[in-house]
Design an enzyme around this catalytic site. Structure first.
Site, PDB file in Angstrom:
ATOM      1  N   GLY A  14      -8.011  22.328  45.295  1.00  0.00           N
ATOM      2  CA  GLY A  14      -8.493  22.005  43.898  1.00  0.00           C
ATOM      3  C   GLY A  14      -7.086  21.976  43.022  1.00  0.00           C
ATOM      4  N   ARG A  75      -7.955  17.405  50.247  1.00  0.00           N
ATOM      5  CA  ARG A  75      -8.537  18.527  51.284  1.00  0.00           C
ATOM      6  C   ARG A  75      -8.302  17.718  52.570  1.00  0.00           C
ATOM      7  NH1 ARG A  75     -11.546  19.940  46.677  1.00  0.00           N
ATOM      8  NH2 ARG A  75     -10.781  22.084  46.225  1.00  0.00           N
ATOM      9  N   ASP A 106      -6.992  29.727  47.493  1.00  0.00           N
ATOM     10  CA  ASP A 106      -7.288  30.517  48.428  1.00  0.00           C
ATOM     11  C   ASP A 106      -7.377  29.738  49.859  1.00  0.00           C
ATOM     12  OD1 ASP A 106      -8.776  33.085  49.078  1.00  0.00           O
ATOM     13  OD2 ASP A 106     -10.143  31.918  49.925  1.00  0.00           O
ATOM     14  N   THR A 129      -4.504  27.784  40.915  1.00  0.00           N
ATOM     15  CA  THR A 129      -6.028  27.474  40.869  1.00  0.00           C
ATOM     16  C   THR A 129      -6.531  27.930  39.506  1.00  0.00           C
ATOM     17  OG1 THR A 129      -8.136  28.374  41.437  1.00  0.00           O
ATOM     18  CG2 THR A 129      -6.316  29.578  42.087  1.00  0.00           C
ATOM     19  N   ASP A 131      -9.424  29.035  38.969  1.00  0.00           N
ATOM     20  CA  ASP A 131     -10.285  30.304  39.189  1.00  0.00           C
ATOM     21  C   ASP A 131      -9.953  31.748  38.984  1.00  0.00           C
ATOM     22  OD1 ASP A 131     -11.989  28.346  39.836  1.00  0.00           O
ATOM     23  OD2 ASP A 131     -11.566  28.319  41.840  1.00  0.00           O
ATOM     24  N   ASP A 133      -8.635  33.709  41.219  1.00  0.00           N
ATOM     25  CA  ASP A 133      -9.130  34.644  42.326  1.00  0.00           C
ATOM     26  C   ASP A 133      -8.190  34.830  43.381  1.00  0.00           C
ATOM     27  OD1 ASP A 133      -9.137  31.978  43.357  1.00  0.00           O
ATOM     28  OD2 ASP A 133     -11.040  31.970  44.235  1.00  0.00           O
ATOM     29  N   ARG A 166     -30.325  26.979  18.786  1.00  0.00           N
ATOM     30  CA  ARG A 166     -30.861  27.092  20.013  1.00  0.00           C
ATOM     31  C   ARG A 166     -29.919  28.187  20.849  1.00  0.00           C
ATOM     32  NH1 ARG A 166     -30.621  20.385  20.021  1.00  0.00           N
ATOM     33  NH2 ARG A 166     -32.530  20.424  19.890  1.00  0.00           N
ATOM     34  N   ARG A 175     -15.819  29.555  41.163  1.00  0.00           N
ATOM     35  CA  ARG A 175     -15.854  29.508  42.491  1.00  0.00           C
ATOM     36  C   ARG A 175     -15.964  31.270  43.011  1.00  0.00           C
ATOM     37  NH1 ARG A 175     -11.643  27.328  46.643  1.00  0.00           N
ATOM     38  NH2 ARG A 175     -10.409  28.811  45.475  1.00  0.00           N
TER      39      ARG A 175
END
Ligand code: ADP
Length: 326
Positions: A14, A75, A106, A129, A131, A133, A166, A175
């Site tokens: 990513g 990928r 990762d 990344t 994320d 992570d 709302r 992820r």
């Protein structure tokens, strides 16, 4: 492996804002230290198909401010097979590349770890990344930019949420990690975050509604981390419609816009530091480590630790969000 003369660099998996700043830093630091650099296109795919170009200092001019990656990313299924990796190794040798710098998440670092185990190739990973992570680094390249993109979007959603009174569920990336959702919620002044780390512990929706959620407010924003573990924003909107029909519910899925944009100062500085440190690590004969920054210091993290997928979320932040959303 003998003396290192040439470094190959690739971005994989990513994309994340700041990858270009990292490419620039590795290229310039390597050239500064008398090494050659080769840019490998489309991640491991370019290594397998030999899409490799010599990089000079000018190849990385004027890119520090750009999102995405000039090396492209992809990928690559072939690289997950021994045959594909052998082809990659043969191309590397033919190109006279002695060491690899892999910028990715990762999966990309898992690939680097396996490649380095099979062949005698020093691989250095940079955490790229949105994320956040990866274990062993306070933040990853791209995370801060994505967080600021989320903030910008949620500020805008708040205007309409308030006008119409709302309840909005805003789905963010991550992820299986709740860093973007939790810190995004704190920064945006949202009422709650639903994150994968707690999805097996408690029913997070029931918890915040029971705790008097929205007592003194007429609009609310809840950030939901996109993950199979949480079920995503749509899942919670459906649940509220069924279980608490009094709320006027809407969903916004931020999606890929979180991956784009010009990197923040934080991500550019992080990527620049990590890029220089990657070249230092190669010259120090380090191998098979990810470079991270912890407590403002450069650290070397063995791949096996970085990719274990158990970077803990700071539970104090959950309390901060809870206390401030009354
Ligand atoms: P990210 O790096 O963002 O986590 P992916 O998980 O898609 O992205 O991984 C990127 C690429 O890394 C994959 O397409 C593949 O080429 C390589 N890769 C991932 N896991 C492995 C593995 N177990 N063995 C070899 N290569 C892998």
């Amino acid at each position: 492996m003998g003396i290192i003369k040439c470094i190959g660099i690739l971005t994989s998996g990513g994309d994340a804002p700041g990858m270009n700043a990292a490419i620039r830093a590795v290229t310039r630091a390597a050239i500064y230290n008398g090494l050659r650099v080769k840019g490998i296109y489309r991640g491991y795919k370019g290594l397998v198909t030999n899409e490799i170009v010599e990089f000079k200092s000018q190849n990385v001019s004027n890119i520090i401010q750009l999102g995405g990656t000039i090396l492209k990313t992809a990928r690559c299924k072939e690289f997950t097979t021994p045959e594909g990796r052998k082809l990659a190794y043969e191309n590397m040798k033919a190109q006279e590349i002695d060491a690899l710098v892999v910028i990715g998440g990762d999966g990309s670092l898992t690939g680097a770890r396996i490649f380095a185990q099979e062949f005698d190739v020093p691989c250095i990973g940079l955490p790229g990344t949105i994320d956040n992570d990866l274990f062993g680094t306070d933040t990853t390249i791209g995370y801060d930019t994505a967080l600021n993109t989320i903030l910008d979007a949620v500020d805008k959603i708040r205007d309409t949420a308030t006008s119409h009174e709302r309840l909005f569920f805003v789905e963010v990336m991550g992820r299986d990690a709740g860093f973007l959702a939790l810190n995004g919620a704190i920064a945006a002044g949202a009422e709650a975050a639903i994150i994968p780390e707690f999805s097996t512990e408690v029913d997070q929706l029931e918890e915040f509604i029971k705790n008097g959620f929205r007592k003194s407010k007429n609009s609310s924003i809840v950030l939901v981390a996109e993950s199979e573990l949480t079920g995503g924003a749509m899942h919670y909107a459906e649940r509220v419609k069924n279980e608490y029909p009094g709320y006027d519910v809407r969903v916004t899925i931020l999606g890929h816009l979180q991956r784009g944009g010009s990197p923040t100062a934080h991500d550019r500085i992080l990527a620049s530091r990590l890029g220089c440190a990657a070249v230092d690590a190669i010259m120090e004969d380090q191998r098979n480590v990810m470079i991270g920054v912890e407590n403002n210091e450069i650290v070397y993290v063995p791949f096996s630790k970085a990719i274990k997928n158990d970077k803990p979320i700071n539970r104090d932040l959950v309390n901060v969000l809870r206390e401030l959303s009354i």
